[in-house]
Design a protein around this motif. Sequence first.
Motif, PDB file in Angstrom:
ATOM      1  N   UNK A 120      46.380  23.826  30.184  1.00 42.64           N
ATOM      2  CA  UNK A 120      47.417  22.957  29.632  1.00 42.64           C
ATOM      3  C   UNK A 120      47.198  22.912  28.114  1.00 42.64           C
ATOM      4  N   UNK A 121      47.894  23.789  27.402  1.00 40.93           N
ATOM      5  CA  UNK A 121      47.627  23.922  25.974  1.00 40.93           C
ATOM      6  C   UNK A 121      48.054  22.687  25.183  1.00 40.93           C
ATOM      7  N   UNK A 122      49.030  21.954  25.687  1.00 46.29           N
ATOM      8  CA  UNK A 122      49.424  20.691  25.034  1.00 46.29           C
ATOM      9  C   UNK A 122      48.256  19.720  25.040  1.00 46.29           C
ATOM     10  N   UNK A 123      47.576  19.677  26.202  1.00 48.52           N
ATOM     11  CA  UNK A 123      46.436  18.771  26.366  1.00 48.52           C
ATOM     12  C   UNK A 123      45.236  19.250  25.532  1.00 48.52           C
ATOM     13  N   UNK A 124      45.068  20.584  25.424  1.00 50.49           N
ATOM     14  CA  UNK A 124      43.905  21.132  24.716  1.00 50.49           C
ATOM     15  C   UNK A 124      44.070  21.100  23.195  1.00 50.49           C
ATOM     16  N   UNK A 125      45.316  21.154  22.730  1.00 52.02           N
ATOM     17  CA  UNK A 125      45.561  21.312  21.285  1.00 52.02           C
ATOM     18  C   UNK A 125      44.852  20.279  20.397  1.00 52.02           C
ATOM     19  N   UNK A 126      44.861  18.971  20.749  1.00 54.74           N
ATOM     20  CA  UNK A 126      44.140  18.013  19.882  1.00 54.74           C
ATOM     21  C   UNK A 126      42.647  18.319  19.776  1.00 54.74           C
ATOM     22  N   UNK A 127      42.059  18.863  20.848  1.00 59.20           N
ATOM     23  CA  UNK A 127      40.624  19.205  20.821  1.00 59.20           C
ATOM     24  C   UNK A 127      40.385  20.455  19.974  1.00 59.20           C
ATOM     25  N   UNK A 128      41.323  21.403  20.037  1.00 58.00           N
ATOM     26  CA  UNK A 128      41.224  22.599  19.180  1.00 58.00           C
ATOM     27  C   UNK A 128      41.303  22.162  17.716  1.00 58.00           C
ATOM     28  N   UNK A 129      42.244  21.268  17.427  1.00 58.01           N
ATOM     29  CA  UNK A 129      42.419  20.774  16.059  1.00 58.01           C
ATOM     30  C   UNK A 129      41.156  20.051  15.578  1.00 58.01           C
ATOM     31  N   UNK A 130      40.603  19.210  16.443  1.00 50.03           N
ATOM     32  CA  UNK A 130      39.387  18.461  16.100  1.00 50.03           C
ATOM     33  C   UNK A 130      38.215  19.421  15.847  1.00 50.03           C
ATOM     34  N   UNK A 131      38.097  20.454  16.694  1.00 51.44           N
ATOM     35  CA  UNK A 131      37.011  21.432  16.526  1.00 51.44           C
ATOM     36  C   UNK A 131      37.156  22.150  15.185  1.00 51.44           C
ATOM     37  N   UNK A 132      38.365  22.566  14.843  1.00 50.54           N
ATOM     38  CA  UNK A 132      38.576  23.257  13.560  1.00 50.54           C
ATOM     39  C   UNK A 132      38.220  22.316  12.407  1.00 50.54           C
ATOM     40  N   UNK A 133      38.638  21.063  12.527  1.00 50.05           N
ATOM     41  CA  UNK A 133      38.355  20.083  11.465  1.00 50.05           C
ATOM     42  C   UNK A 133      36.842  19.897  11.286  1.00 50.05           C
ATOM     43  N   UNK A 134      36.117  19.766  12.382  1.00 47.83           N
ATOM     44  CA  UNK A 134      34.650  19.604  12.317  1.00 47.83           C
ATOM     45  C   UNK A 134      34.023  20.824  11.645  1.00 47.83           C
ATOM     46  N   UNK A 135      34.511  22.014  12.035  1.00 48.36           N
ATOM     47  CA  UNK A 135      33.899  23.238  11.510  1.00 48.36           C
ATOM     48  C   UNK A 135      34.262  23.469  10.045  1.00 48.36           C
ATOM     49  N   UNK A 136      35.430  23.034   9.626  1.00 49.25           N
ATOM     50  CA  UNK A 136      35.773  23.151   8.202  1.00 49.25           C
ATOM     51  C   UNK A 136      34.881  22.231   7.375  1.00 49.25           C
ATOM     52  N   UNK A 137      34.471  21.096   7.961  1.00 45.99           N
ATOM     53  CA  UNK A 137      33.557  20.176   7.273  1.00 45.99           C
ATOM     54  C   UNK A 137      32.130  20.712   7.245  1.00 45.99           C
TER      55      UNK A 137
END
Length: 254
Positions: free
Chosen positions: A135-152
């Motif tokens: 369910x990519x709609x459900x996963x998308x916020x976690x993908x976004x959060x992971x990218x944000x953490x890794x950019x930091x």
Amino acid sequence: MKILVTNDDGIYSPGLAALAKVATRFGEVIIVAPNVEQSSASHAITASRPLTFKKSPILFEGIEAHKVDGTPADCVALGMYLAPDIELVLSGINMGPNLGNAIWHSGTLAAAKQATLFGIRGIAFSTPTKNAEPDFELLSPFVEEAIRILLDNSHMKLVNVNLPYRPTGIKWTRQSVQFYDGQIVEGQDPMGRKHYWFTVKPLDAAEPNSDRWALLNGFVSMTPLRLDLTNEDELNKVLVTQTTSSVETPEVPH
Ligand code: MN
């Protein structure tokens, strides 16, 4: 920031579309992906023939997209040639997990590795598909959060991210190394000829705090990886006892 999005499932994978959509929140996205599925292609590169690509404008409105007759690693190399100002490569979201020793044959991870070889950052994303469609709609916020953490965490150059069906949080993990039983299973085709399937089965329980453990417990797994495979312990042992070789290297005539 310019972001290259690729995968190993091919340009028509819904996982690629989902990742590209999230990536647009972080910068300008260019998609360069294989024209056919390249799962388990590992880090193969196309060296014996030229590469070509075609634009793929219909699938991704507003995003520049190219389909390549090559491997995931080829796609990253070609993408960085087309757009040398790319700063981040995102690969996935793979339809199937890339946990433990699957890292060795994963094309998804190889694309992220190729980015690291070129000196930029690479992040691989994967999710299981065995029991249900992701369910990519459900996963998308976690993908976004992971990218944000890794950019930091800008010192992390290469990270393997796996998402369970319904994540409840995010955990830093290590690669599980107890998960491999690559078995050949014999079968027969309709003409009576033997054929062989390569299968991978779990062997042992997942080690605590490993990537497999995180997924089994409903967490997104983020594993920082490195390209240096040197076994430091073994190297240090032999360096302590190192003696000069008795074999002499012959002098090369000038
Ligand atoms: Mn794949």
